[in-house]
Design an enzyme around this catalytic site. Structure first.
Site, short mmCIF file in Angstrom:
data_model
loop_
_atom_site.label_atom_id
_atom_site.label_comp_id
_atom_site.label_asym_id
_atom_site.label_seq_id
_atom_site.Cartn_x
_atom_site.Cartn_y
_atom_site.Cartn_z
N TYR A 124 -15.17 17.60 -15.92
CA TYR A 124 -15.63 16.21 -15.97
C TYR A 124 -16.75 15.99 -14.95
O TYR A 124 -16.63 16.42 -13.79
CB TYR A 124 -14.43 15.29 -15.68
N ASP A 126 -6.33 19.38 -14.63
CA ASP A 126 -6.66 18.04 -15.12
C ASP A 126 -6.21 18.00 -16.59
O ASP A 126 -6.83 18.62 -17.45
CB ASP A 126 -8.17 17.80 -14.99
N ARG A 150 0.86 -1.20 0.00
CA ARG A 150 0.00 0.00 0.00
C ARG A 150 0.89 1.24 0.00
O ARG A 150 0.62 2.22 -0.68
CB ARG A 150 -0.96 0.01 1.21
N LYS A 169 -7.25 7.07 -19.78
CA LYS A 169 -7.46 7.62 -21.12
C LYS A 169 -6.16 7.55 -21.93
O LYS A 169 -5.69 6.47 -22.22
CB LYS A 169 -8.03 9.03 -21.01
C1 LIG Z 1 -12.23 9.95 -17.10
C2 LIG Z 1 -11.88 11.29 -16.55
C3 LIG Z 1 -11.71 11.51 -15.18
C4 LIG Z 1 -11.95 10.41 -14.15
O1 LIG Z 1 -11.02 9.41 -14.21
P1 LIG Z 1 -11.31 7.86 -13.82
O2 LIG Z 1 -10.04 7.19 -14.18
O3 LIG Z 1 -12.49 7.44 -14.65
O4 LIG Z 1 -11.63 7.84 -12.37
C5 LIG Z 1 -11.31 12.77 -14.75
N1 LIG Z 1 -11.14 13.77 -15.62
C6 LIG Z 1 -11.31 13.62 -16.95
C7 LIG Z 1 -11.09 14.77 -17.86
C8 LIG Z 1 -11.70 12.38 -17.46
O5 LIG Z 1 -11.88 12.24 -18.78
#
Ligand SMILES: *Cc1c(COP(=O)(O)O)cnc(C)c1O
Length: 402
Positions: free
Chosen positions: A111, A183, A59, A208
């Site tokens: 998001y 982000d 962890r 992504k």
């Molecule tokens: C998918 C996404 C998230 C969330 O991420 P997860 O891996 O699904 O928890 C946050 N910000 C953006 C821009 C995203 O496309």
């Protein structure tokens, strides 16, 4: 192109494509294995009481995860990275540094999961949020309060692909005890490096573009600020949202091709955006790489290319959008984005259905594409055919409503 940071222990300055393949990855010392082993062990033998090789319990730290940290830190140009079980877990740990009464400024177009976490969960714990249009720097300046501790930006946004000027917002935070988090999921470090533009923290859903193959869920935070890093590491180790070693391995493997995947994706997306612009059934194409995009000049300054996401509005509204999204063969009808394969979706009834009655509601005729790395002509022909079919025979809504 600015020079990239060096590999640990290496004096040469290396370019992004090279770092994507090599950063964080050393041959394994015992066997010489060239690829990072997946260390499944949860615990590590100690040479003496409390004497260990840097790993005690997985962890806290795991060697496969360490390699992933070093890789993404180098790609974003920061010294410290922390990987998480998902993008949302990464965001949650960053926000948990705050205390009741602290104020956060957040884009009003972020998001949906981020908005839900902030608005529905963190508000309960006394965090104060202002959701504003961060694309207008003056609006960000006006929203700052004496209690503001964090500004949260997403650029480009989803699905309207609006851009915020990272460097201009960073200027507002200097010497005021405010951290700027970006982000960077939609651009990836191949196209945009927020730390170099003055941000303090970069957050990714590595699900992504970093992972890039739609086969692993994960999140990563990168910073150059040691105090911030140590605090987030403390919270992560206390709360536990760590990724498994196999997830870290898959993400690392994806990252090796990030530079060439992004180049191919952007090339395809630019071509498809131009094709859609010319199409008679299309009312509007939203793509930062097109000169007609309202933030195109900023995109040219802040990003290396327009990215892999295209949104477009069909003249035929939601019926036409449903018909096109179900009529393509190569573009798979699915949520998410950033993989090698092309995806298509209708945000108003899929990813953005939960905000249908709010100010974030999107045009019902909006279609979002995540353009993959297939052959551009094949992708264009697929869309062309689906759009022709949609025009001649609108699909019955009931049949497509699930
Ligand atoms: C998918 C996404 C998230 C969330 O991420 P997860 O891996 O699904 O928890 C946050 N910000 C953006 C821009 C995203 O496309």
């Amino acid at each position: 192109m600015a020079k990239r940071p060096t590999l640990p222990g290496d004096d040469a300055e290396l370019e992004f494509e090279t770092l994507a393949v090599h950063a964080g990855v050393e041959p394994e010392p015992i066997t010489g294995a060239v690829m990072t082993p997946v260390f499944f062990s949860s615990t590590y033998a100690q040479e003496d009481v409390a004497v260990h090789k840097g790993y005690e319990y997985s962890r806290t730290d795991n060697p496969t995860r360490t390699a992933l940290h070093d890789s993404v830190a180098a790609l974003e140009g920061g010294r410290f990275a922390l990987a998480f079980a998902s993008g949302m877990a990464a965001t949650d740990v960053l926000l948990r540094r705050l205390s009741p009464g602290d104020h956060v400024i957040c884009g009003n177009d972020v998001y949906g999961g981020t908005f839900r976490l902030f608005d529905k969960i963190l508000r309960r714990h006394g965090i104060d949020f202002s959701f504003i249009d961060t694309t207008r720097t003056a609006e960000v300046a006006e929203a700052i309060k004496p209690t503001t501790r964090l500004i949260w930006l997403e650029t480009p946004t989803n699905p309207l692909l609006k851009l915020t000027d990272i460097a201009a917002v960073a200027d507002l935070t200097k010497d005021r005890g405010i951290h700027l988090a970006v982000d960077n999921t939609f651009a990836s470090p191949a196209l945009q490096q927020p730390l170099k533009l003055g941000a303090d923290i970069v957050v990714h859903s590595s699900t992504k573009y970093l992972g890039g193959h739609s086969d692993v869920v994960g999140g990563i935070v990168v910073t150059d600020d040691q105090e911030l890093y140590e605090d987030m590491k403390f919270i992560q180790n206390s709360a536990g949202a760590v990724p498994g070693p196999m997830d870290c391995f898959l993400t690392l493997r994806g990252i090796k091709t990030l530079a060439i995947r992004m180049a191919a994706t952007c090339r395809n997306a630019e071509r498809i955006a131009r094709f859609l612009e010319e199409h008679v059934e299309v009312a509007e194409v939203i793509y930062p790489g097109l000169p007609g995009h309202p933030h195109h000049e900023l995109a040219r300054r802040q990003m290396k290319a327009g990215g892999g996401i295209i949104s477009f509005i069909l003249k035929g509204g939601v019926e036409a959008a449903r018909a096109v999204a179900t009529g393509t063969r190569l573009f798979t009808l699915a949520e998410s984005l950033g993989g090698v394969e092309s995806l298509i979706e209708v945000p108003a009834v899929m990813t953005h259905a939960s905000v249908a009655d709010s100010s974030l509601a999107v045009d019902p005729g909006l279609v979002r594409l995540s353009v993959g790395i297939e052959n551009a002509e094949d992708l264009e022909a697929d869309l062309q055919r689906a759009m022709a079919m949609a025009k001649s025979a609108p699909a019955p809504v009931a049949a497509l409503a699930q």
